[in-house]
Design a protein around this motif. Structure first.
Motif, PDB file in Angstrom:
ATOM      1  N   GLU A  37      23.801 -17.551 -35.735  1.00 14.16           N
ATOM      2  CA  GLU A  37      24.775 -16.609 -36.290  1.00 14.16           C
ATOM      3  C   GLU A  37      25.066 -16.907 -37.762  1.00 14.16           C
ATOM      4  N   LEU A  38      25.183 -18.186 -38.108  1.00  6.57           N
ATOM      5  CA  LEU A  38      25.428 -18.552 -39.503  1.00  6.57           C
ATOM      6  C   LEU A  38      24.238 -18.172 -40.378  1.00  6.57           C
ATOM      7  N   THR A  39      23.035 -18.363 -39.866  1.00  8.75           N
ATOM      8  CA  THR A  39      21.826 -17.992 -40.597  1.00  8.75           C
ATOM      9  C   THR A  39      21.824 -16.499 -40.891  1.00  8.75           C
ATOM     10  N   GLU A  40      22.182 -15.707 -39.886  1.00  5.27           N
ATOM     11  CA  GLU A  40      22.225 -14.252 -40.066  1.00  5.27           C
ATOM     12  C   GLU A  40      23.360 -13.830 -40.998  1.00  5.27           C
ATOM     13  N   GLU A  41      24.534 -14.416 -40.800  1.00  5.18           N
ATOM     14  CA  GLU A  41      25.694 -14.040 -41.614  1.00  5.18           C
ATOM     15  C   GLU A  41      25.472 -14.302 -43.095  1.00  5.18           C
ATOM     16  N   PHE A  42      24.912 -15.478 -43.411  1.00  8.10           N
ATOM     17  CA  PHE A  42      24.746 -15.860 -44.809  1.00  8.10           C
ATOM     18  C   PHE A  42      23.377 -15.492 -45.381  1.00  8.10           C
ATOM     19  N   GLY A  43      22.467 -15.048 -44.523  1.00 10.92           N
ATOM     20  CA  GLY A  43      21.154 -14.632 -44.996  1.00 10.92           C
ATOM     21  C   GLY A  43      20.344 -15.765 -45.599  1.00 10.92           C
ATOM     22  N   VAL A  44      20.416 -16.938 -44.950  1.00 16.68           N
ATOM     23  CA  VAL A  44      19.700 -18.109 -45.458  1.00 16.68           C
ATOM     24  C   VAL A  44      18.793 -18.680 -44.373  1.00 16.68           C
ATOM     25  N   ASP A  45      17.985 -19.611 -44.771  1.00 21.47           N
ATOM     26  CA  ASP A  45      17.093 -20.329 -43.880  1.00 21.47           C
ATOM     27  C   ASP A  45      17.900 -21.250 -42.962  1.00 21.47           C
ATOM     28  N   ARG A  46      17.384 -21.504 -41.783  1.00 24.07           N
ATOM     29  CA  ARG A  46      18.084 -22.377 -40.841  1.00 24.07           C
ATOM     30  C   ARG A  46      18.255 -23.794 -41.395  1.00 24.07           C
ATOM     31  N   LYS A  47      17.297 -24.225 -42.197  1.00 24.16           N
ATOM     32  CA  LYS A  47      17.377 -25.551 -42.825  1.00 24.16           C
ATOM     33  C   LYS A  47      18.636 -25.657 -43.705  1.00 24.16           C
ATOM     34  N   THR A  48      18.973 -24.585 -44.394  1.00 24.75           N
ATOM     35  CA  THR A  48      20.168 -24.555 -45.243  1.00 24.75           C
ATOM     36  C   THR A  48      21.425 -24.664 -44.396  1.00 24.75           C
ATOM     37  N   VAL A  49      21.460 -23.938 -43.273  1.00 22.29           N
ATOM     38  CA  VAL A  49      22.609 -23.994 -42.367  1.00 22.29           C
ATOM     39  C   VAL A  49      22.741 -25.399 -41.777  1.00 22.29           C
ATOM     40  N   ARG A  50      21.638 -26.006 -41.422  1.00 22.33           N
ATOM     41  CA  ARG A  50      21.691 -27.361 -40.853  1.00 22.33           C
ATOM     42  C   ARG A  50      22.248 -28.361 -41.856  1.00 22.33           C
ATOM     43  N   LYS A  51      21.919 -28.193 -43.116  1.00 17.32           N
ATOM     44  CA  LYS A  51      22.456 -29.081 -44.148  1.00 17.32           C
ATOM     45  C   LYS A  51      23.965 -28.877 -44.280  1.00 17.32           C
ATOM     46  N   ALA A  52      24.426 -27.630 -44.186  1.00 21.80           N
ATOM     47  CA  ALA A  52      25.866 -27.339 -44.244  1.00 21.80           C
ATOM     48  C   ALA A  52      26.574 -27.948 -43.039  1.00 21.80           C
ATOM     49  N   VAL A  53      25.989 -27.815 -41.855  1.00 19.66           N
ATOM     50  CA  VAL A  53      26.579 -28.380 -40.634  1.00 19.66           C
ATOM     51  C   VAL A  53      26.624 -29.906 -40.735  1.00 19.66           C
ATOM     52  N   ALA A  54      25.601 -30.510 -41.314  1.00 22.40           N
ATOM     53  CA  ALA A  54      25.598 -31.966 -41.499  1.00 22.40           C
ATOM     54  C   ALA A  54      26.758 -32.387 -42.402  1.00 22.40           C
ATOM     55  N   ALA A  55      27.035 -31.617 -43.444  1.00 20.81           N
ATOM     56  CA  ALA A  55      28.159 -31.926 -44.328  1.00 20.81           C
ATOM     57  C   ALA A  55      29.483 -31.779 -43.587  1.00 20.81           C
TER      58      ALA A  55
END
Length: 81
Positions: A37-55
């Protein structure tokens, strides 16, 4: 679609947005963060979302349970009252 600032990394901006949602109560303790859902909402790659979740995990705002996903922590788990 989300408007990203060109001066900061996308993962930082996503983490900041989710942090705001947690602190304002839009996201509640035990709410699940869906990477899809975050990938779709922000229109980014899953790798980017995973980095945000790690933070967010480093900030103790979420906890990741293997095989289950990432969940918003309770204030007591963050050291808050």
């Amino acid at each position: 679609m989300f408007e990203f600032s060109p001066t900061r990394s996308k993962w930082e901006q996503i983490a900041e947005t989710v942090t705001e949602r947690i602190t304002t109560g839009e996201l509640h303790p035990d709410d699940k963060l869906s990477e899809v859902e975050l990938t779709e909402e922000f229109g980014v790659d899953r790798k980017t979302v995973r980095k945000a979740v790690a933070a967010l995990r480093d900030a103790r705002l979420v906890i990741t349970r293997t095989g289950m996903g990432s969940f918003v922590t309770h204030p007591s788990e963050r050291g808050e009252q």
